[in-house]
Design a protein around this motif. Structure first.
Motif, mmCIF file in Angstrom:
data_model
loop_
_atom_site.group_PDB
_atom_site.id
_atom_site.type_symbol
_atom_site.label_atom_id
_atom_site.label_comp_id
_atom_site.label_asym_id
_atom_site.label_seq_id
_atom_site.Cartn_x
_atom_site.Cartn_y
_atom_site.Cartn_z
ATOM 1 N N MET A 1 -52.372 -45.650 70.525
ATOM 2 C CA MET A 1 -53.334 -45.126 69.547
ATOM 3 C C MET A 1 -53.859 -43.752 69.938
ATOM 4 S SD MET A 1 -55.451 -48.467 68.330
ATOM 5 C CE MET A 1 -56.493 -47.604 67.158
ATOM 6 N N THR A 2 -54.189 -43.568 71.220
ATOM 7 C CA THR A 2 -54.799 -42.290 71.608
ATOM 8 C C THR A 2 -53.783 -41.160 71.609
ATOM 9 O OG1 THR A 2 -54.496 -42.966 73.888
ATOM 10 C CG2 THR A 2 -56.700 -43.195 72.986
ATOM 11 N N VAL A 3 -52.579 -41.393 72.121
ATOM 12 C CA VAL A 3 -51.629 -40.289 72.257
ATOM 13 C C VAL A 3 -50.673 -40.210 71.070
ATOM 14 C CG1 VAL A 3 -49.890 -39.225 73.724
ATOM 15 C CG2 VAL A 3 -51.812 -40.437 74.750
ATOM 16 N N PHE A 4 -49.951 -41.326 70.774
ATOM 17 C CA PHE A 4 -48.957 -41.260 69.690
ATOM 18 C C PHE A 4 -49.623 -41.126 68.326
ATOM 19 C CE2 PHE A 4 -45.514 -43.819 72.164
ATOM 20 C CZ PHE A 4 -45.322 -42.717 72.974
ATOM 21 N N MET A 5 -50.744 -41.839 68.115
ATOM 22 C CA MET A 5 -51.369 -41.816 66.794
ATOM 23 C C MET A 5 -52.470 -40.760 66.691
ATOM 24 S SD MET A 5 -51.483 -45.935 66.186
ATOM 25 C CE MET A 5 -51.215 -46.182 64.436
ATOM 26 N N SER B 1 -51.375 -55.722 77.020
ATOM 27 C CA SER B 1 -51.134 -55.385 75.614
ATOM 28 C C SER B 1 -52.224 -54.466 75.069
ATOM 29 C CB SER B 1 -51.073 -56.655 74.760
ATOM 30 O OG SER B 1 -49.947 -57.414 75.112
ATOM 31 N N VAL B 2 -53.481 -54.739 75.476
ATOM 32 C CA VAL B 2 -54.586 -53.889 75.009
ATOM 33 C C VAL B 2 -54.422 -52.473 75.561
ATOM 34 C CG1 VAL B 2 -57.080 -53.530 75.173
ATOM 35 C CG2 VAL B 2 -56.190 -55.807 74.668
ATOM 36 N N ILE B 3 -54.057 -52.353 76.859
ATOM 37 C CA ILE B 3 -53.877 -51.017 77.449
ATOM 38 C C ILE B 3 -52.746 -50.272 76.724
ATOM 39 C CG2 ILE B 3 -53.234 -49.754 79.539
ATOM 40 C CD1 ILE B 3 -54.475 -52.109 81.123
ATOM 41 N N LYS B 4 -51.633 -50.982 76.467
ATOM 42 C CA LYS B 4 -50.510 -50.357 75.752
ATOM 43 C C LYS B 4 -50.965 -49.870 74.381
ATOM 44 C CE LYS B 4 -46.602 -53.203 77.182
ATOM 45 N NZ LYS B 4 -45.834 -54.297 76.609
ATOM 46 N N THR B 5 -51.720 -50.727 73.668
ATOM 47 C CA THR B 5 -52.190 -50.351 72.326
ATOM 48 C C THR B 5 -53.067 -49.104 72.392
ATOM 49 O OG1 THR B 5 -52.120 -52.654 71.646
ATOM 50 C CG2 THR B 5 -53.482 -51.198 70.327
ATOM 51 N N TRP C 1 -45.257 -46.680 61.607
ATOM 52 C CA TRP C 1 -44.289 -47.125 62.612
ATOM 53 C C TRP C 1 -44.995 -47.500 63.918
ATOM 54 C CZ3 TRP C 1 -39.577 -48.830 62.047
ATOM 55 C CH2 TRP C 1 -38.792 -49.026 63.178
ATOM 56 N N HIS C 2 -45.993 -46.717 64.318
ATOM 57 C CA HIS C 2 -46.734 -47.030 65.548
ATOM 58 C C HIS C 2 -47.466 -48.362 65.398
ATOM 59 C CE1 HIS C 2 -45.736 -43.243 67.234
ATOM 60 N NE2 HIS C 2 -46.478 -42.528 66.426
ATOM 61 N N LEU C 3 -47.990 -48.637 64.195
ATOM 62 C CA LEU C 3 -48.698 -49.911 64.010
ATOM 63 C C LEU C 3 -47.725 -51.090 64.106
ATOM 64 C CD1 LEU C 3 -51.714 -50.904 63.218
ATOM 65 C CD2 LEU C 3 -50.375 -51.927 61.409
ATOM 66 N N VAL C 4 -46.524 -50.910 63.545
ATOM 67 C CA VAL C 4 -45.501 -51.954 63.666
ATOM 68 C C VAL C 4 -45.204 -52.199 65.150
ATOM 69 C CG1 VAL C 4 -43.083 -52.483 63.151
ATOM 70 C CG2 VAL C 4 -44.530 -51.509 61.390
ATOM 71 N N ASP C 5 -45.181 -51.121 65.918
ATOM 72 C CA ASP C 5 -44.983 -51.217 67.371
ATOM 73 C C ASP C 5 -46.142 -51.971 68.030
ATOM 74 O OD1 ASP C 5 -43.848 -50.723 69.853
ATOM 75 O OD2 ASP C 5 -44.869 -48.801 70.068
ATOM 76 N N ILE C 6 -47.379 -51.645 67.634
ATOM 77 C CA ILE C 6 -48.559 -52.297 68.227
ATOM 78 C C ILE C 6 -48.535 -53.798 67.940
ATOM 79 C CG2 ILE C 6 -51.077 -52.522 67.985
ATOM 80 C CD1 ILE C 6 -51.211 -49.484 67.774
#
Lengths: 104, 224
Positions: A58-62, A50-54, B203-208
């Motif tokens: 965060m780095t690419v999508f956000m 889950s941490v790796i996914k986050t 939306w990304h935070l909701v995903d996280i």
């Protein structure tokens, strides 16, 4: 007034798609390992994934890699506070010996 | 919102720069920073529920494993995949609008909204199954055995966490749907996309949040 270069940074489509493939693979990995008998490692692996996914989101999508340092700091702060909240709460619950009431 | 300075005529294809900012980039950076402050409060909003979950799970590990086995792992996995795909599609929508590809952006946003809606429908089915299995604490709860109390606690947290998450998905779907219509009408472009970018961050935070909900709710005690 010095207007800075306003042209937005464009991430290649391929990078988004690779991240999506990585996220879905990690999802399959967490679902698969959850079915194996690994004891407490099940939880550790699942949270690790889950941490790796986050971090990927965060780095690419956000676009955290393109963000200013102040923005990165604030975005990390929420998670830091959460870690403090959970850790300090657990200090209490893990060190407190249960004392039953007289009628229990 | 009024262009009171009057020296620069408002161009609808640009983000109008308010007087306290040097330029559009600084204004956008400030907006992004503000959004992250809001997202930090969102992390703590869900964080309180996550902390409660952690404490209860430490206290009742077997009860939580038994309770988690009542949830639908296949549906939960599909829901996670749907949210991950929707996150990448909203990211692609923001990319498209930065390149002035309004049609593509609108399609990607509509896709995101549809994926969000399908997530809600799937979760509705889950709630219905739990209703038929008498897993509603305090109202209709028919579990017995040594872990019944812990199972009840798990489902209390389950409804609060997934309920508030679904509420966030609903808000996100509404915002993205409205913005998709505005994209079609030409309200955004390569010089005017802050609103879209900030909505995508939400939306990304909701995903996280869901990335952590998935192993907490669906994957406990599956190996036993």
């Amino acid at each position: 007034m010095n207007a800075r270069d306003e042209s937005p940074q464009i991430t290649p489509v391929a990078r988004y798609l690779w991240v999506l493939i990585a996220l879905l693979s990690l999802l399959a990995l967490s679902a698969g390992t959850a079915l194996l008998k690994l004891g407490s490692f099940n939880t550790i692996i699942n949270l690790g994934i889950s941490v790796i996914k986050t971090l990927l989101v965060m780095t690419v999508f956000m676009h955290e890699t393109e963000a200013r340092n102040l923005t990165r700091l604030v975005s990390a702060l929420g998670f830091v506070w959460l870690a403090m909240l959970i850790t300090l709460s657990l200090f209490d619950f893990l060190t407190r010996a249960p004392v039953p009431a007289p009628w229990q | 919102m009024n262009a009171s300075a009057g020296d620069v005529p408002r161009d609808p294809s640009y983000d109008s720069v308010e007087e306290q900012y040097d330029d559009a980039t600084q204004q956008r950076e400030a907006a992004t920073l503000g959004m992250w402050v809001f997202l930090a409060t969102e992390i703590l909003f869900f964080g309180v529920l996550f902390a409660s979950y952690t404490i209860c799970r430490v206290l009742y590990p077997e009860g939580f494993a038994a309770a988690s086995r009542h949830t639908d792992m296949l549906l939960g996995t599909i829901e996670t995949a749907v949210l991950l795909i929707s996150s990448s599609s909203i990211a692609l929508a923001v990319r498209a609008i930065k390149l002035d590809q309004r049609g593509r952006a609108a399609v990607m946003m509509a896709g995101t909204a549809v994926l969000g809606l399908s997530f809600l429908v799937m979760h509705g089915f889950e709630y219905y199954t739990e209703y038929t299995e008498h897993l509603i604490p305090g109202i209709d709860f028919a579990q017995s055995g040594p872990h019944a109390h812990a199972v009840e606690l798990f489902f209390c947290l389950y409804y609060f966490i997934t309920g508030f998450h679904s509420l966030h998905v609903m808000v996100g779907v509404t915002m993205i749907g409205v913005l998709a219509i505005r994209v079609v009408r030409g309200a955004f472009g390569s010089r005017r996309y802050t609103t879209l970018e900030l909505t995508a961050l939400y939306w990304h935070l909701v995903d996280i949040v869901w990335i952590f909900v998935y192993p907490m709710v669906y994957l406990v005690g599956r190996s036993g």
